[in-house]
Enzyme design. Structure first.
Site, short mmCIF file in Angstrom:
data_model
loop_
_atom_site.label_atom_id
_atom_site.label_comp_id
_atom_site.label_asym_id
_atom_site.label_seq_id
_atom_site.Cartn_x
_atom_site.Cartn_y
_atom_site.Cartn_z
N PRO A 1 -97.48 -6.67 21.55
CA PRO A 1 -96.76 -8.02 21.89
C PRO A 1 -95.55 -8.16 21.89
O PRO A 1 -94.98 -7.70 20.67
CB PRO A 1 -97.91 -9.12 21.24
N ASN A 2 -94.81 -8.79 22.65
CA ASN A 2 -93.47 -9.28 22.93
C ASN A 2 -92.43 -8.29 22.82
O ASN A 2 -91.32 -8.30 23.32
CB ASN A 2 -93.00 -10.13 21.71
N ARG B 1 -83.47 -10.37 23.73
CA ARG B 1 -83.58 -11.51 22.51
C ARG B 1 -83.47 -10.30 21.35
O ARG B 1 -84.03 -9.43 21.17
CB ARG B 1 -84.76 -12.07 22.65
N TYR C 1 -83.54 -5.46 17.19
CA TYR C 1 -84.26 -4.55 17.84
C TYR C 1 -83.44 -3.82 19.13
O TYR C 1 -83.92 -2.82 19.58
CB TYR C 1 -85.56 -5.32 18.86
N ASN D 1 -96.58 1.42 18.73
CA ASN D 1 -95.72 0.38 18.07
C ASN D 1 -96.49 -0.96 18.52
O ASN D 1 -96.66 -1.46 19.25
CB ASN D 1 -94.39 0.29 18.84
N ALA E 1 -96.62 -7.00 16.33
CA ALA E 1 -97.22 -8.02 15.31
C ALA E 1 -98.62 -7.61 14.81
O ALA E 1 -99.13 -7.98 13.87
CB ALA E 1 -97.22 -9.34 15.82
N HIS F 1 -100.02 -5.90 11.46
CA HIS F 1 -99.99 -6.63 10.21
C HIS F 1 -101.28 -7.28 10.22
O HIS F 1 -101.64 -7.95 9.48
CB HIS F 1 -98.72 -7.64 10.02
N ASP G 1 -109.77 -0.04 14.13
CA ASP G 1 -111.02 0.51 14.27
C ASP G 1 -110.92 1.70 15.62
O ASP G 1 -111.48 2.75 15.78
CB ASP G 1 -112.07 -0.30 14.52
N GLU H 1 -97.32 6.29 14.17
CA GLU H 1 -97.15 4.63 14.02
C GLU H 1 -95.49 4.59 14.17
O GLU H 1 -94.64 5.23 13.61
CB GLU H 1 -97.42 4.11 12.79
N HIS I 1 -92.24 1.92 14.73
CA HIS I 1 -91.36 0.39 14.70
C HIS I 1 -89.80 0.90 14.84
O HIS I 1 -89.34 1.59 14.29
CB HIS I 1 -91.54 -0.20 13.26
N LEU I 2 -89.47 -0.37 15.67
CA LEU I 2 -87.73 0.01 15.92
C LEU I 2 -87.08 -0.62 14.63
O LEU I 2 -86.09 -0.04 14.30
CB LEU I 2 -87.59 -1.15 17.00
N SER I 3 -87.48 -1.58 13.87
CA SER I 3 -87.05 -2.01 12.55
C SER I 3 -87.74 -1.38 11.68
O SER I 3 -88.65 -0.73 11.82
CB SER I 3 -87.01 -3.72 12.73
N ARG J 1 -87.95 -6.20 5.56
CA ARG J 1 -87.96 -7.62 6.19
C ARG J 1 -89.14 -8.39 5.47
O ARG J 1 -89.34 -8.23 4.16
CB ARG J 1 -88.42 -7.53 7.81
N ARG K 1 -94.73 -8.36 6.68
CA ARG K 1 -94.54 -7.41 7.67
C ARG K 1 -94.69 -5.90 6.67
O ARG K 1 -94.39 -4.95 7.29
CB ARG K 1 -93.23 -7.30 8.28
#
Ligand code: CA2
Length: 162
Positions: A11-12, A19, A24, A75, A78, A81, A88, A99, A101-103, A108, A112
């Site tokens: 998501p996002n 943004r 990011y 990725n 959210a 977490h 599953d 897995e 992640h950008l950040s 953080r 997270r």
């Protein structure tokens, strides 16, 4: 048929490049997909590159990958977490899962720091921004690509060390 890699974005992430560039970066998801398509060609791999804001859709795509793909890069955003459903689904996949992640979530907020998927993945790449997708793709290509594992060496079938 070329082995296919499923790259899933949670998501996002459709907002990438529009943004919060300080966290990011400025690349859009389309920029990243374009670079991975070139990389896939170099490695003789197919690519499915998808994004969803819906947990169930991500679960459905993971299930699809079980029968159609050789590896998954995810990725979960959210859902990293929160999502037992994604964990599953990944647990049913008998293939390398990376897995991404950008950040770096560990630098953080505390919420997270916990990832539901980390304990069951092959490896984790985080903190390198959009470049992390290419790093993850190189890693998965090495694991599943034509030069990996079962390779014809001097006419013999078998695992090679390289
Ligand atoms: O660093 C990552 O890649 C994350 O997976 C991104 C998630 C965050 O919840 C994770 O903790 C770490 C958030 C994705 C939101 O993406 C946006 C992109 C551009 C603008 C706004 C949000």
């Amino acid at each position: 048929m070329k082995p296919k890699i499923m790259v899933l974005n949670g998501p996002n992430l459709n907002m990438l490049g529009t943004r919060q560039p300080e966290i990011y970066g400025y690349d859009t998801l389309a920029d990243i997909e374009g670079r991975l398509r070139k990389l896939a060609k170099v490695h003789g791999l197919d690519l499915a590159f998808r994004q969803s804001n819906h947990e169930g859709e991500l679960v459905t795509w993971i299930q699809e990958a079980r029968t159609s793909c050789a590896g998954i890069i995810i990725n979960p955003a959210a859902y990293t977490h929160t999502s037992v459903a994604i964990l599953d689904a990944l647990l049913t996949c008998d293939m390398p899962v990376i897995e991404l992640h950008l950040s770096n979530p560990h630098t953080r907020e505390e919420f997270r720091h916990r990832s539901f998927v980390s304990p069951i993945v092959k490896g984790i790449i985080c903190g390198f921004g959009a470049h992390g997708y290419e790093l993850a793709f190189e890693a998965v290509a090495r694991l599943v690509g034509p030069k990996s594992g079962m390779r014809q060496v001097a006419g013999k079938k078998g695992r090679s060390a390289a």
